[in-house]
Design a protein around this motif. Sequence first.
Motif, PDB file in Angstrom:
ATOM      1  N   SER A   1      36.703  54.659  22.938  1.00  0.00           N
ATOM      2  CA  SER A   1      35.183  54.878  23.679  1.00  0.00           C
ATOM      3  C   SER A   1      34.251  53.860  23.224  1.00  0.00           C
ATOM      4  O   SER A   1      33.120  54.033  22.938  1.00  0.00           O
ATOM      5  CB  SER A   1      34.765  56.327  23.025  1.00  0.00           C
ATOM      6  OG  SER A   1      35.438  57.185  23.607  1.00  0.00           O
ATOM      7  N   GLY A   2      34.633  52.561  23.330  1.00  0.00           N
ATOM      8  CA  GLY A   2      33.904  51.413  22.835  1.00  0.00           C
ATOM      9  C   GLY A   2      34.059  50.607  21.652  1.00  0.00           C
ATOM     10  O   GLY A   2      33.603  49.837  21.530  1.00  0.00           O
ATOM     11  N   TYR A   3      34.573  51.486  20.877  1.00  0.00           N
ATOM     12  CA  TYR A   3      34.858  51.184  19.364  1.00  0.00           C
ATOM     13  C   TYR A   3      36.279  50.414  19.452  1.00  0.00           C
ATOM     14  O   TYR A   3      37.354  51.130  19.820  1.00  0.00           O
ATOM     15  CB  TYR A   3      34.898  52.210  18.443  1.00  0.00           C
ATOM     16  CG  TYR A   3      33.570  52.670  17.981  1.00  0.00           C
ATOM     17  CD1 TYR A   3      32.809  52.086  17.046  1.00  0.00           C
ATOM     18  CD2 TYR A   3      33.017  53.526  18.671  1.00  0.00           C
ATOM     19  CE1 TYR A   3      31.688  52.750  16.653  1.00  0.00           C
ATOM     20  CE2 TYR A   3      31.606  54.091  18.441  1.00  0.00           C
ATOM     21  CZ  TYR A   3      30.973  53.688  17.522  1.00  0.00           C
ATOM     22  OH  TYR A   3      29.747  53.924  16.945  1.00  0.00           O
ATOM     23  N   VAL A   4      36.460  49.198  18.878  1.00  0.00           N
ATOM     24  CA  VAL A   4      37.716  48.613  18.931  1.00  0.00           C
ATOM     25  C   VAL A   4      38.241  48.214  17.618  1.00  0.00           C
ATOM     26  O   VAL A   4      37.374  47.513  16.719  1.00  0.00           O
ATOM     27  CB  VAL A   4      37.546  47.319  19.935  1.00  0.00           C
ATOM     28  CG1 VAL A   4      38.826  46.430  20.162  1.00  0.00           C
ATOM     29  CG2 VAL A   4      37.011  47.488  21.139  1.00  0.00           C
ATOM     30  N   TRP A   5      39.550  48.371  17.341  1.00  0.00           N
ATOM     31  CA  TRP A   5      40.281  48.077  15.973  1.00  0.00           C
ATOM     32  C   TRP A   5      40.762  46.666  16.219  1.00  0.00           C
ATOM     33  O   TRP A   5      41.827  46.440  16.911  1.00  0.00           O
ATOM     34  CB  TRP A   5      41.262  49.085  15.669  1.00  0.00           C
ATOM     35  CG  TRP A   5      40.633  50.454  15.347  1.00  0.00           C
ATOM     36  CD1 TRP A   5      40.571  51.477  16.268  1.00  0.00           C
ATOM     37  CD2 TRP A   5      40.176  50.827  14.091  1.00  0.00           C
ATOM     38  NE1 TRP A   5      39.990  52.457  15.288  1.00  0.00           N
ATOM     39  CE2 TRP A   5      39.852  52.287  14.217  1.00  0.00           C
ATOM     40  CE3 TRP A   5      39.810  49.963  12.702  1.00  0.00           C
ATOM     41  CZ2 TRP A   5      39.239  52.730  13.059  1.00  0.00           C
ATOM     42  CZ3 TRP A   5      39.433  50.761  11.758  1.00  0.00           C
ATOM     43  CH2 TRP A   5      38.960  52.096  11.935  1.00  0.00           C
ATOM     44  N   MET A   6      40.330  45.592  15.352  1.00  0.00           N
ATOM     45  CA  MET A   6      40.630  44.201  15.560  1.00  0.00           C
ATOM     46  C   MET A   6      41.438  43.911  14.136  1.00  0.00           C
ATOM     47  O   MET A   6      40.864  44.356  13.191  1.00  0.00           O
ATOM     48  CB  MET A   6      39.554  43.348  15.813  1.00  0.00           C
ATOM     49  CG  MET A   6      39.733  41.781  15.721  1.00  0.00           C
ATOM     50  SD  MET A   6      40.808  41.535  16.972  1.00  0.00           S
ATOM     51  CE  MET A   6      39.895  41.583  18.265  1.00  0.00           C
ATOM     52  N   PRO A   7      42.870  43.345  14.163  1.00  0.00           N
ATOM     53  CA  PRO A   7      43.431  42.760  13.037  1.00  0.00           C
ATOM     54  C   PRO A   7      42.591  41.827  12.239  1.00  0.00           C
ATOM     55  O   PRO A   7      41.942  40.941  12.853  1.00  0.00           O
ATOM     56  CB  PRO A   7      44.703  42.330  13.954  1.00  0.00           C
ATOM     57  CG  PRO A   7      44.868  42.884  14.930  1.00  0.00           C
ATOM     58  CD  PRO A   7      43.527  43.296  15.579  1.00  0.00           C
TER      59      PRO A   7
ATOM     60  N   PRO B   1      50.022  50.067   9.472  1.00  0.00           N
ATOM     61  CA  PRO B   1      51.492  50.147   8.892  1.00  0.00           C
ATOM     62  C   PRO B   1      52.344  49.207   9.701  1.00  0.00           C
ATOM     63  O   PRO B   1      53.292  48.604   9.281  1.00  0.00           O
ATOM     64  CB  PRO B   1      51.836  51.402   8.648  1.00  0.00           C
ATOM     65  CG  PRO B   1      51.246  52.375   9.888  1.00  0.00           C
ATOM     66  CD  PRO B   1      49.715  51.421   9.738  1.00  0.00           C
ATOM     67  N   VAL B   2      51.891  49.042  11.041  1.00  0.00           N
ATOM     68  CA  VAL B   2      52.772  48.248  12.144  1.00  0.00           C
ATOM     69  C   VAL B   2      52.359  46.992  11.811  1.00  0.00           C
ATOM     70  O   VAL B   2      53.445  46.051  11.786  1.00  0.00           O
ATOM     71  CB  VAL B   2      52.586  48.728  13.448  1.00  0.00           C
ATOM     72  CG1 VAL B   2      53.419  48.003  14.332  1.00  0.00           C
ATOM     73  CG2 VAL B   2      52.861  49.992  13.568  1.00  0.00           C
ATOM     74  N   LYS B   3      51.436  46.647  11.779  1.00  0.00           N
ATOM     75  CA  LYS B   3      51.001  45.173  11.540  1.00  0.00           C
ATOM     76  C   LYS B   3      51.108  44.833   9.966  1.00  0.00           C
ATOM     77  O   LYS B   3      50.849  43.510   9.762  1.00  0.00           O
ATOM     78  CB  LYS B   3      49.507  44.848  12.237  1.00  0.00           C
ATOM     79  CG  LYS B   3      49.429  45.202  13.772  1.00  0.00           C
ATOM     80  CD  LYS B   3      47.999  44.738  14.196  1.00  0.00           C
ATOM     81  CE  LYS B   3      47.813  44.680  15.784  1.00  0.00           C
ATOM     82  NZ  LYS B   3      48.024  45.957  16.269  1.00  0.00           N
ATOM     83  N   ASN B   4      51.192  45.611   9.093  1.00  0.00           N
ATOM     84  CA  ASN B   4      51.147  45.644   7.691  1.00  0.00           C
ATOM     85  C   ASN B   4      49.604  44.904   7.272  1.00  0.00           C
ATOM     86  O   ASN B   4      49.613  43.730   6.406  1.00  0.00           O
ATOM     87  CB  ASN B   4      52.210  44.827   7.389  1.00  0.00           C
ATOM     88  CG  ASN B   4      52.320  44.868   5.838  1.00  0.00           C
ATOM     89  OD1 ASN B   4      51.821  45.691   5.088  1.00  0.00           O
ATOM     90  ND2 ASN B   4      53.023  43.988   5.201  1.00  0.00           N
ATOM     91  N   GLU B   5      48.632  44.851   7.895  1.00  0.00           N
ATOM     92  CA  GLU B   5      47.204  44.576   7.572  1.00  0.00           C
ATOM     93  C   GLU B   5      46.245  45.407   7.945  1.00  0.00           C
ATOM     94  O   GLU B   5      46.259  46.443   8.284  1.00  0.00           O
ATOM     95  CB  GLU B   5      47.297  43.140   8.290  1.00  0.00           C
ATOM     96  CG  GLU B   5      46.977  43.209   9.732  1.00  0.00           C
ATOM     97  CD  GLU B   5      46.730  41.867  10.488  1.00  0.00           C
ATOM     98  OE1 GLU B   5      45.787  41.221  10.014  1.00  0.00           O
ATOM     99  OE2 GLU B   5      47.361  41.591  11.307  1.00  0.00           O
TER     100      GLU B   5
END
Length: 332
Positions: A305-311, A277-281
Amino acid sequence: MSSLACRFLLPAIFLLSFTDTSAASVEDSCTPIDFRKSFHLKMRNQNQVSWCFAHSAADILQFAHQLDEQVSAADIAILYSKSNASRFMTSLKKLLNRNYGKIPSQTGFIKIASDLALKDGYCPESALPSEEWKKITLNGETSQVEISKAILELLKLHQDVKKGNYPTPASLPWHFSFKNIDRERFFDLLEISSSKNLFLKLREFACGTEIKKFPFQIRTVFKINTGNILTQIDSEFTQGKPVTIDFFGDVLRNTENPKKSIDELHTVLLYGRKFDPVKNECVYLIKDSYGEQCTKYDASLECESGYVWMPGKKLRRAATSILTVRQEAGAF
């Protein structure tokens, strides 16, 4: 209400309505998916060896077949070294480093690697580890050696055996121990192998009867990024399938100004998505192959723990291609 008030209020209402609808639309099209909840894949660590393509291939094939045992990425990397693509790239790199051709392919195309594994079968990680090898000295001391270092140590010991420096199993100062390789078997491996087929022989000795056919037939589908890569990813997600993605990996370290050189190409598994919701994407869950750490990534990225959330927008700009799988008709 005065006409003057209407002239200011109505446009404001229209703008507010439009903005809210847009945000809702993005959120509605980004229903949360987290494949970790439906099928657990152990986090991998390629350490200093450039086997991201093999680790990602092992993950997507394990997921596609819902295998309980972990597929060996080392096995896939070694098998890939038999391909024409690997031989071509090895020939080019040997111009800069004549020892390069002696080690398994350090970079590779995930589609070719996956297709070779699907045809040949898989070796379990328990038979041929991909991260560390167990080293046992002559006096019985044991240690775990990171695989890039272990590869170099194996090459050196192989040369020494070929020179006659260690003529018997008992004379070896140390050996790498595998599920199906003891000291005597390890010596046999060094003695009969050439510098060109050492790792293929290691695969043969370590895996042997451990190699198993996949339980049903699938085929890989490779797609180049033509701008609609996120739509293609979302389509696969909706069908309950993760994808692997090739992208310029420096975006993980620098989201604002990543390098896009060929040596920055990286392959990972995309294992989920959610609305930010912050990036709205939509943001996408990357299962990387550098262990359960978060220190290698841009501080602005959410890491678990090694998992990354990418826009999604940054991922789309960095992406070059994706790979997914299709089940063949009549596979069951």
